[in-house]
Design an enzyme around this catalytic site. Structure first.
Site, PDB file in Angstrom:
ATOM      1  N   HIS A  67       0.805  -1.222   0.000  1.00  7.65           N
ATOM      2  CA  HIS A  67       0.000   0.000   0.000  1.00  7.65           C
ATOM      3  C   HIS A  67       0.838   1.273   0.000  1.00  7.65           C
ATOM      4  O   HIS A  67       0.288   2.373  -0.144  1.00  7.65           O
ATOM      5  CB  HIS A  67      -0.971   0.007   1.183  1.00  7.65           C
ATOM      6  CG  HIS A  67      -2.301   0.586   0.844  1.00  7.65           C
ATOM      7  ND1 HIS A  67      -3.464   0.282   1.518  1.00  7.65           N
ATOM      8  CD2 HIS A  67      -2.679   1.462  -0.134  1.00  7.65           C
ATOM      9  CE1 HIS A  67      -4.473   0.938   0.986  1.00  7.65           C
ATOM     10  NE2 HIS A  67      -4.017   1.667  -0.016  1.00  7.65           N
ATOM     11  N   ASP A 116      -9.847  -0.462   3.839  1.00 10.67           N
ATOM     12  CA  ASP A 116      -8.658  -1.075   4.423  1.00 10.67           C
ATOM     13  C   ASP A 116      -8.965  -1.498   5.851  1.00 10.67           C
ATOM     14  O   ASP A 116      -9.750  -0.840   6.546  1.00 10.67           O
ATOM     15  CB  ASP A 116      -7.517  -0.046   4.422  1.00 10.67           C
ATOM     16  CG  ASP A 116      -6.128  -0.662   4.560  1.00 10.67           C
ATOM     17  OD1 ASP A 116      -6.007  -1.691   5.237  1.00 10.67           O
ATOM     18  OD2 ASP A 116      -5.173  -0.097   4.003  1.00 10.67           O
ATOM     19  N   HIS A 136      -6.676  -1.319   7.978  1.00 10.54           N
ATOM     20  CA  HIS A 136      -5.740  -0.495   8.730  1.00 10.54           C
ATOM     21  C   HIS A 136      -5.893   0.979   8.359  1.00 10.54           C
ATOM     22  O   HIS A 136      -6.461   1.314   7.321  1.00 10.54           O
ATOM     23  CB  HIS A 136      -4.310  -0.957   8.455  1.00 10.54           C
ATOM     24  CG  HIS A 136      -4.100  -2.419   8.675  1.00 10.54           C
ATOM     25  ND1 HIS A 136      -4.259  -3.352   7.655  1.00 10.54           N
ATOM     26  CD2 HIS A 136      -3.782  -3.112   9.791  1.00 10.54           C
ATOM     27  CE1 HIS A 136      -4.032  -4.555   8.147  1.00 10.54           C
ATOM     28  NE2 HIS A 136      -3.747  -4.449   9.433  1.00 10.54           N
ATOM     29  N   ASP A 178      -3.122   3.137   8.088  1.00 12.02           N
ATOM     30  CA  ASP A 178      -1.945   3.616   7.333  1.00 12.02           C
ATOM     31  C   ASP A 178      -1.684   5.087   7.631  1.00 12.02           C
ATOM     32  O   ASP A 178      -1.271   5.843   6.752  1.00 12.02           O
ATOM     33  CB  ASP A 178      -2.133   3.388   5.830  1.00 12.02           C
ATOM     34  CG  ASP A 178      -2.244   1.915   5.471  1.00 12.02           C
ATOM     35  OD1 ASP A 178      -1.952   1.074   6.331  1.00 12.02           O
ATOM     36  OD2 ASP A 178      -2.625   1.606   4.324  1.00 12.02           O
ATOM     37  N   HIS A 232       4.274   1.157   4.445  1.00 13.27           N
ATOM     38  CA  HIS A 232       2.879   0.947   4.022  1.00 13.27           C
ATOM     39  C   HIS A 232       1.902   1.299   5.135  1.00 13.27           C
ATOM     40  O   HIS A 232       0.703   1.441   4.876  1.00 13.27           O
ATOM     41  CB  HIS A 232       2.658  -0.477   3.486  1.00 13.27           C
ATOM     42  CG  HIS A 232       2.609  -1.555   4.537  1.00 13.27           C
ATOM     43  ND1 HIS A 232       2.150  -2.820   4.253  1.00 13.27           N
ATOM     44  CD2 HIS A 232       2.968  -1.587   5.841  1.00 13.27           C
ATOM     45  CE1 HIS A 232       2.215  -3.578   5.340  1.00 13.27           C
ATOM     46  NE2 HIS A 232       2.715  -2.843   6.313  1.00 13.27           N
ATOM     47  N   ASP A 261      -7.423  -1.947  -0.304  1.00 12.76           N
ATOM     48  CA  ASP A 261      -6.500  -2.954   0.215  1.00 12.76           C
ATOM     49  C   ASP A 261      -7.294  -4.249   0.413  1.00 12.76           C
ATOM     50  O   ASP A 261      -8.326  -4.252   1.104  1.00 12.76           O
ATOM     51  CB  ASP A 261      -5.920  -2.470   1.547  1.00 12.76           C
ATOM     52  CG  ASP A 261      -4.793  -3.342   2.062  1.00 12.76           C
ATOM     53  OD1 ASP A 261      -4.885  -4.576   1.940  1.00 12.76           O
ATOM     54  OD2 ASP A 261      -3.824  -2.783   2.621  1.00 12.76           O
ATOM     55  N   ASP A 267      -6.904  -6.597   2.280  1.00 10.51           N
ATOM     56  CA  ASP A 267      -7.095  -7.056   3.654  1.00 10.51           C
ATOM     57  C   ASP A 267      -8.331  -6.437   4.298  1.00 10.51           C
ATOM     58  O   ASP A 267      -8.655  -6.754   5.459  1.00 10.51           O
ATOM     59  CB  ASP A 267      -5.848  -6.837   4.505  1.00 10.51           C
ATOM     60  CG  ASP A 267      -5.533  -5.378   4.832  1.00 10.51           C
ATOM     61  OD1 ASP A 267      -6.438  -4.523   4.790  1.00 10.51           O
ATOM     62  OD2 ASP A 267      -4.362  -5.089   5.152  1.00 10.51           O
ATOM     63  N   GLU A 322      -1.961  -5.079  -2.155  1.00 19.57           N
ATOM     64  CA  GLU A 322      -1.720  -6.132  -1.175  1.00 19.57           C
ATOM     65  C   GLU A 322      -2.302  -7.484  -1.589  1.00 19.57           C
ATOM     66  O   GLU A 322      -2.651  -8.302  -0.728  1.00 19.57           O
ATOM     67  CB  GLU A 322      -2.241  -5.729   0.216  1.00 19.57           C
ATOM     68  CG  GLU A 322      -1.639  -4.443   0.764  1.00 19.57           C
ATOM     69  CD  GLU A 322      -0.200  -4.573   1.283  1.00 19.57           C
ATOM     70  OE1 GLU A 322       0.348  -5.693   1.211  1.00 19.57           O
ATOM     71  OE2 GLU A 322       0.351  -3.557   1.752  1.00 19.57           O
TER      72      GLU A 322
END
Length: 303
Positions: free
Chosen positions: A99, A126, A128, A130, A143, A230, A232, A275
């Site tokens: 990312h 995402d 996360h 980031d 990332h 992303d 994930d 990712e």
């Protein structure tokens, strides 16, 4: 529409490696055929980003920003390519890679849209945030710092990548699917004023209502929208081929619905999917999901 597929096999930003093979996995999952079936022209970027293997690169002397040199160099070149595509009114579809590539994508988009005073918004799907900096990061992996730097927070080498200053107003950033934030980045996200819809918000309000709020957010704040997705963000039981899996993610239908509804705004001018890690995947199913996401943004409907 001309869709420029930009393959960016950058794999320096995270801990687990293999996402450098993500672009080829998505390509092999039928990306070109699917996009062309929707009536678009596919133009594959032939530019060689000349990214050396991570094992031969210099990690650098900043433990809070590992591999700063090679990441900055690669993202500078990506920014030029994205700028060229967006400036001529075509659709950049960037395939990562980890990312950290959003640094280059947003720098190129800002350079293209700021000339015409278009307000850029970012939908960040995402698990996360980031939104760490070199001071708050627990890992030193860029990332996890890329969106903060794009919003103007962090070390100058990242904040001023390609051109000086932030690339997106943090108040024009909207997250969906967040469920894993570090303490320092959480504080910074509150300070910056980003909008966040966590998985708890989804459970509390229902996904349909979240999507309505996301659409209203961009309608009222922005002129053009970039989607940074992303893989994930999905639950790892559905998308195992990703480097930082976090349980309790989006389901497949939710991801597709979000893309369909964002497409209905007629504001989405660019997208990146990151990712995808085929080393960790099962029968390339995560890459196939990435193709479906791009297809929905580009106009595919079930009926």
């Amino acid at each position: 529409m001309n869709v420029h597929v930009i393959e960016m096999p950058l794999d320096f930003g995270g801990r687990r490696h293999g996402s450098d093979m993500g672009p080829s996995a998505v390509r092999l999952a039928g990306l070109r055929t699917k996009i062309e079936s929707l009536g678009h022209s596919v133009i594959r970027c032939e530019k060689d980003f000349n990214i050396q293997p991570q094992e031969y690169a210099d990690i650098g002397d900043n433990p809070g920003a590992k591999y700063l040199g090679p990441i900055s160099d690669a993202c500078e070149r990506l920014a030029e390519e994205v700028f060229s595509v967006a400036h001529q009114g075509d659709f950049p579809l960037v395939l990562g890679g980890d990312h950290s590539i959003v640094l280059g994508t947003l720098a190129g988009l800002d350079a293209a849209y700021s000339k015409s005073s278009l307000r850029l918004g970012v939908l960040y799907v995402d698990a996360h945030g980031d939104f760490n900096t070199a001071d708050t990061t627990l890992t030193g992996n860029i990332h996890g710092e890329c969106l903060a730097a794009s919003a103007g927070y962090g070390i100058p080498e990242l904040v001023n990548l390609h051109h000086e200053g932030r690339k997106v107003d943090p108040q024009n950033i909207c997250y969906v699917g967040v469920r894993d934030l570090d303490p320092g980045e959480k504080r910074l996200m509150h300070e910056a004023g980003v909008t966040v819809f966590t998985v708890s918000d989804i459970d509390r309000m229902g996904f349909s209502d979240i999507v309505k709020k996301v659409k209203l957010f961009f309608k009222t704040k922005c002129d053009v929208v970039h989607i940074s997705f992303d893989m994930d963000a999905f639950d790892p039981s559905l998308a195992p081929g990703t480097g930082v899996p976090v349980p309790g993610g989006l389901n497949y239908r939710e991801g597709l619905l979000l893309m369909e509804e964002m497409a209905s705004l007629n504001m989405v001018r660019s997208m990146e999917i990151v990712e995808v890690n085929p080393i960790l995947d099962v029968r390339n199913q995560t890459a196939a999901m990435a193709v479906s996401l791009a297809s929905r943004i580009l106009g595919e409907r079930l009926f």
